[in-house]
Design a protein around this motif. Structure first.
Motif, PDB file in Angstrom:
ATOM      1  N   THR A  14       7.007   4.186   6.939  1.00  0.00           N
ATOM      2  CA  THR A  14       6.013   5.056   6.298  1.00  0.00           C
ATOM      3  C   THR A  14       4.988   4.222   5.534  1.00  0.00           C
ATOM      4  O   THR A  14       3.777   4.453   5.639  1.00  0.00           O
ATOM      5  N   MET A  15       5.448   3.262   4.775  1.00  0.00           N
ATOM      6  CA  MET A  15       4.534   2.401   4.021  1.00  0.00           C
ATOM      7  C   MET A  15       3.698   1.542   4.968  1.00  0.00           C
ATOM      8  O   MET A  15       2.495   1.361   4.762  1.00  0.00           O
ATOM      9  N   PHE A  16       4.329   1.012   6.013  1.00  0.00           N
ATOM     10  CA  PHE A  16       3.612   0.191   6.986  1.00  0.00           C
ATOM     11  C   PHE A  16       2.467   0.988   7.602  1.00  0.00           C
ATOM     12  O   PHE A  16       1.333   0.516   7.698  1.00  0.00           O
ATOM     13  N   ARG A  21      -3.347   2.257   8.140  1.00  0.00           N
ATOM     14  CA  ARG A  21      -4.370   3.302   8.261  1.00  0.00           C
ATOM     15  C   ARG A  21      -5.663   2.871   7.575  1.00  0.00           C
ATOM     16  O   ARG A  21      -6.729   3.385   7.861  1.00  0.00           O
ATOM     17  N   ARG A  22      -5.578   1.936   6.661  1.00  0.00           N
ATOM     18  CA  ARG A  22      -6.742   1.474   5.921  1.00  0.00           C
ATOM     19  C   ARG A  22      -7.578   0.461   6.702  1.00  0.00           C
ATOM     20  O   ARG A  22      -8.640   0.054   6.262  1.00  0.00           O
ATOM     21  N   HIS A  23      -7.095   0.064   7.849  1.00  0.00           N
ATOM     22  CA  HIS A  23      -7.821  -0.872   8.711  1.00  0.00           C
ATOM     23  C   HIS A  23      -8.633  -0.069   9.727  1.00  0.00           C
ATOM     24  O   HIS A  23      -8.069   0.643  10.556  1.00  0.00           O
TER      25      HIS A  23
END
Length: 170
Positions: A14-16, A21-23
């Protein structure tokens, strides 16, 4: 000097996903010949090498497209334009006949489907498949290509986006 190492917590899926998603990434559709032909949306397209020219993309081995890609000798990579969000959505939708839902295509060399009007397309020979976790990295050598003017379609934070025109010339 004594260095005390802090425990490192493993990064969960989930964190990964939230981090990546910010890329912002360009959006492409990969197609391959088959019965029926396959096509799928990727944001994992990467330039690998200039000499020889190589690109790569990743595909989950659980994907319905994987059996065809596992055996494909050739694929086409279509770089989508900012005006092609509908194409990206169609080829990202599971459980449909993507080519019937997007009839703007034709057969190209090696019977690989070529989509109409991408910003660019590359017809490639698959040179290598590298297992990586639950995906496979497919490496391919472009044999022929074409391009047109147009801004790219991007994917960022779970949404499609386009570049804004620059406010100043550099």
């Amino acid at each position: 000097m004594t260095v005390i190492a802090e425990p490192v917590t493993p990064l969960d899926a989930t964190m990964f996903r939230a981090l990546l998603r910010r890329h912002a990434a360009g959006v492409a559709v990969v197609t391959a010949a088959g019965e029926p032909p396959v096509g799928f949306t990727v944001s994992s397209l990467t330039s690998v090498s200039l000499r020889p020219s190589l690109v790569s993309f990743c595909l989950a081995r659980s994907s319905s497209s994987w059996p065809t890609i596992a055996d494909a000798e050739h694929v086409a990579v279509h770089l989508l334009g900012a005006d092609q969000e509908d194409v990206a959505r169609t080829f990202a939708t599971s459980g449909i006949d993507r080519f019937a839902a997007h009839p703007a295509w034709r057969y190209g060399p090696h019977r690989v489907p070529l989509l109409d009007e991408p910003v660019a397309w590359l017809l490639c020979r698959v040179t290598q498949r590298v297992p990586a976790g639950d995906h496979t990295i497919v490496i391919a050598e472009p044999l022929t290509a074409s391009h047109r003017d147009g801004a790219p379609l991007l994917y960022h934070m779970g949404r499609y986006a386009a570049l804004q025109p620059a406010t100043k010339e550099l």
